[in-house]
Every structure is written in structure tokens, then in C-alpha cells.
Scaffold this motif. Structure first.
Motif, PDB file in Angstrom:
ATOM      1  N   LEU A 137     -30.172  28.217 -20.457  1.00 48.09           N
ATOM      2  CA  LEU A 137     -29.244  27.944 -19.373  1.00 48.09           C
ATOM      3  C   LEU A 137     -28.513  29.207 -18.923  1.00 48.09           C
ATOM      4  CD1 LEU A 137     -27.759  24.623 -20.779  1.00 48.09           C
ATOM      5  CD2 LEU A 137     -29.475  24.865 -19.002  1.00 48.09           C
ATOM      6  N   SER A 138     -28.989  30.349 -19.313  1.00 50.14           N
ATOM      7  CA  SER A 138     -28.324  31.588 -18.917  1.00 50.14           C
ATOM      8  C   SER A 138     -28.617  31.903 -17.463  1.00 50.14           C
ATOM      9  CB  SER A 138     -28.767  32.745 -19.810  1.00 50.14           C
ATOM     10  OG  SER A 138     -30.144  32.975 -19.653  1.00 50.14           O
ATOM     11  N   GLY A 139     -27.607  32.436 -16.774  1.00 54.67           N
ATOM     12  CA  GLY A 139     -27.768  32.864 -15.397  1.00 54.67           C
ATOM     13  C   GLY A 139     -28.079  31.754 -14.423  1.00 54.67           C
ATOM     14  N   CYS A 140     -27.649  30.545 -14.719  1.00 55.57           N
ATOM     15  CA  CYS A 140     -27.935  29.396 -13.846  1.00 55.57           C
ATOM     16  C   CYS A 140     -26.777  29.034 -12.923  1.00 55.57           C
ATOM     17  CB  CYS A 140     -28.290  28.178 -14.693  1.00 55.57           C
ATOM     18  SG  CYS A 140     -29.854  28.327 -15.550  1.00 55.57           S
ATOM     19  N   GLY A 141     -25.698  29.816 -12.961  1.00 53.20           N
ATOM     20  CA  GLY A 141     -24.550  29.515 -12.114  1.00 53.20           C
ATOM     21  C   GLY A 141     -23.746  28.319 -12.588  1.00 53.20           C
ATOM     22  N   LEU A 142     -23.827  27.995 -13.884  1.00 46.59           N
ATOM     23  CA  LEU A 142     -23.076  26.867 -14.419  1.00 46.59           C
ATOM     24  C   LEU A 142     -21.581  27.108 -14.277  1.00 46.59           C
ATOM     25  CD1 LEU A 142     -25.032  26.258 -17.744  1.00 46.59           C
ATOM     26  CD2 LEU A 142     -25.277  25.026 -15.584  1.00 46.59           C
ATOM     27  N   THR A 143     -20.841  26.063 -13.928  1.00 42.57           N
ATOM     28  CA  THR A 143     -19.387  26.142 -13.795  1.00 42.57           C
ATOM     29  C   THR A 143     -18.749  25.077 -14.678  1.00 42.57           C
ATOM     30  OG1 THR A 143     -19.386  24.629 -11.911  1.00 42.57           O
ATOM     31  CG2 THR A 143     -19.532  26.990 -11.413  1.00 42.57           C
ATOM     32  N   GLY A 144     -17.443  25.163 -14.821  1.00 45.32           N
ATOM     33  CA  GLY A 144     -16.716  24.201 -15.641  1.00 45.32           C
ATOM     34  C   GLY A 144     -16.588  24.691 -17.066  1.00 45.32           C
ATOM     35  N   THR A 145     -16.380  23.758 -17.968  1.00 42.33           N
ATOM     36  CA  THR A 145     -16.182  24.098 -19.369  1.00 42.33           C
ATOM     37  C   THR A 145     -17.428  23.752 -20.183  1.00 42.33           C
ATOM     38  OG1 THR A 145     -15.229  21.926 -19.835  1.00 42.33           O
ATOM     39  CG2 THR A 145     -13.687  23.687 -19.221  1.00 42.33           C
ATOM     40  N   ILE A 146     -17.495  24.299 -21.385  1.00 45.43           N
ATOM     41  CA  ILE A 146     -18.582  23.958 -22.302  1.00 45.43           C
ATOM     42  C   ILE A 146     -18.270  22.575 -22.863  1.00 45.43           C
ATOM     43  CG2 ILE A 146     -19.789  24.575 -24.430  1.00 45.43           C
ATOM     44  CD1 ILE A 146     -18.854  27.482 -23.920  1.00 45.43           C
ATOM     45  N   PRO A 147     -19.155  21.614 -22.667  1.00 42.38           N
ATOM     46  CA  PRO A 147     -18.869  20.257 -23.140  1.00 42.38           C
ATOM     47  C   PRO A 147     -18.812  20.178 -24.669  1.00 42.38           C
ATOM     48  CG  PRO A 147     -20.720  20.268 -21.590  1.00 42.38           C
ATOM     49  CD  PRO A 147     -20.417  21.691 -21.948  1.00 42.38           C
ATOM     50  N   PRO A 148     -17.752  19.591 -25.217  1.00 38.83           N
ATOM     51  CA  PRO A 148     -17.687  19.402 -26.667  1.00 38.83           C
ATOM     52  C   PRO A 148     -18.874  18.592 -27.190  1.00 38.83           C
ATOM     53  CG  PRO A 148     -15.576  18.898 -25.663  1.00 38.83           C
ATOM     54  CD  PRO A 148     -16.554  19.117 -24.551  1.00 38.83           C
ATOM     55  N   GLU A 149     -19.449  17.761 -26.341  1.00 43.45           N
ATOM     56  CA  GLU A 149     -20.583  16.923 -26.732  1.00 43.45           C
ATOM     57  C   GLU A 149     -21.793  17.744 -27.181  1.00 43.45           C
ATOM     58  OE1 GLU A 149     -17.814  14.687 -24.245  1.00 43.45           O
ATOM     59  OE2 GLU A 149     -18.828  16.583 -23.886  1.00 43.45           O
ATOM     60  N   PHE A 150     -21.877  19.007 -26.750  1.00 44.30           N
ATOM     61  CA  PHE A 150     -22.961  19.873 -27.231  1.00 44.30           C
ATOM     62  C   PHE A 150     -22.968  19.920 -28.755  1.00 44.30           C
ATOM     63  CE2 PHE A 150     -23.922  23.045 -23.528  1.00 44.30           C
ATOM     64  CZ  PHE A 150     -24.361  21.992 -22.745  1.00 44.30           C
ATOM     65  N   GLY A 151     -21.800  19.807 -29.358  1.00 45.37           N
ATOM     66  CA  GLY A 151     -21.691  19.867 -30.809  1.00 45.37           C
ATOM     67  C   GLY A 151     -22.269  18.666 -31.526  1.00 45.37           C
TER      68      GLY A 151
END
Length: 100
Positions: A1-15
Motif C-alpha cells: 500500500l505504499s505510495g497509494c495516496g492513502l489518507t486518514g489514520t492507520i486503522p487499529p483493526e489492522f492489529g
């Protein structure tokens, strides 16, 4: 997901993703903001986490730091260590981490 223009916060759900199958998290070079969720420390099979070149702030959570080698499998932990981000366990900080 690098360099994809993602915005917002890192979702805690990733954990809470399947930690046995999830060992790389490349989020560098986006437009992410906020803090790194402590829930990422649940990813005990994570080997690479790269989140530099974003707008992250705060401390890298101790829950993630305890997974850094030699205590865990995390061999690469890269963030922007600057006036907004503090990291006592990163393997690479700031401009030294930038990819070509």
C-alpha cells in the motif's frame, strides 16, 4: 500500500488481522496522519513495518517495539523520527529510510 495516496489514520483493526499470514505492512509515502495504533503490537509475526514519509505523530507504541528483533520477528521498523514522532526502537528513522 505504499505510495497509494492513502489518507486518514492507520486503522487499529489492522492489529487484528490474521497475524500468521500477515508479515509485511508497507504504508510509506502516503498522506496518513495520527498516531500508530498500539494494536499493531498484536501482529507478532510482522517482519516489516514501514510508515515513513507520512504525517504521523506521537510515540511509536511500546506494544509494537516489543516485537522488534531480537525480542520478536520485526526486523524493519521505519518511521519519520522528527519533532512529531518519537521512536526508541526503530531500525531506521527519517530521510535515511526514503526509497528512490
Amino acid at each position: 500500500l505504499s505510495g497509494c495516496g492513502l489518507t486518514g489514520t492507520i486503522p487499529p483493526e489492522f492489529g487484528f488481522l490474521n497475524s500468521t499470514a500477515f508479515d509485511h505492512l508497507w504504508l510509506y509515502n502516503n498522506k496518513l496522519s495520527g498516531t500508530i495504533p498500539e494494536e499493531l503490537g498484536n501482529l507478532d509475526n510482522l517482519k516489516i513495518f514501514q510508515v515513513e514519509a507520512n504525517n504521523i505523530s506521537g510515540d511509536v507504541p511500546v506494544e509494537l517495539c516489543v516485537n522488534v528483533a531480537p525480542y520478536g520477528l520485526l526486523n524493519t521498523l521505519e518511521v519519520d523520527c522528527n519533532e512529531k514522532v518519537t521512536c526508541t526502537c526503530c531500525t531506521c528513522c527519517g530521510e535515511d529510510c526514503i526509497r528512490n
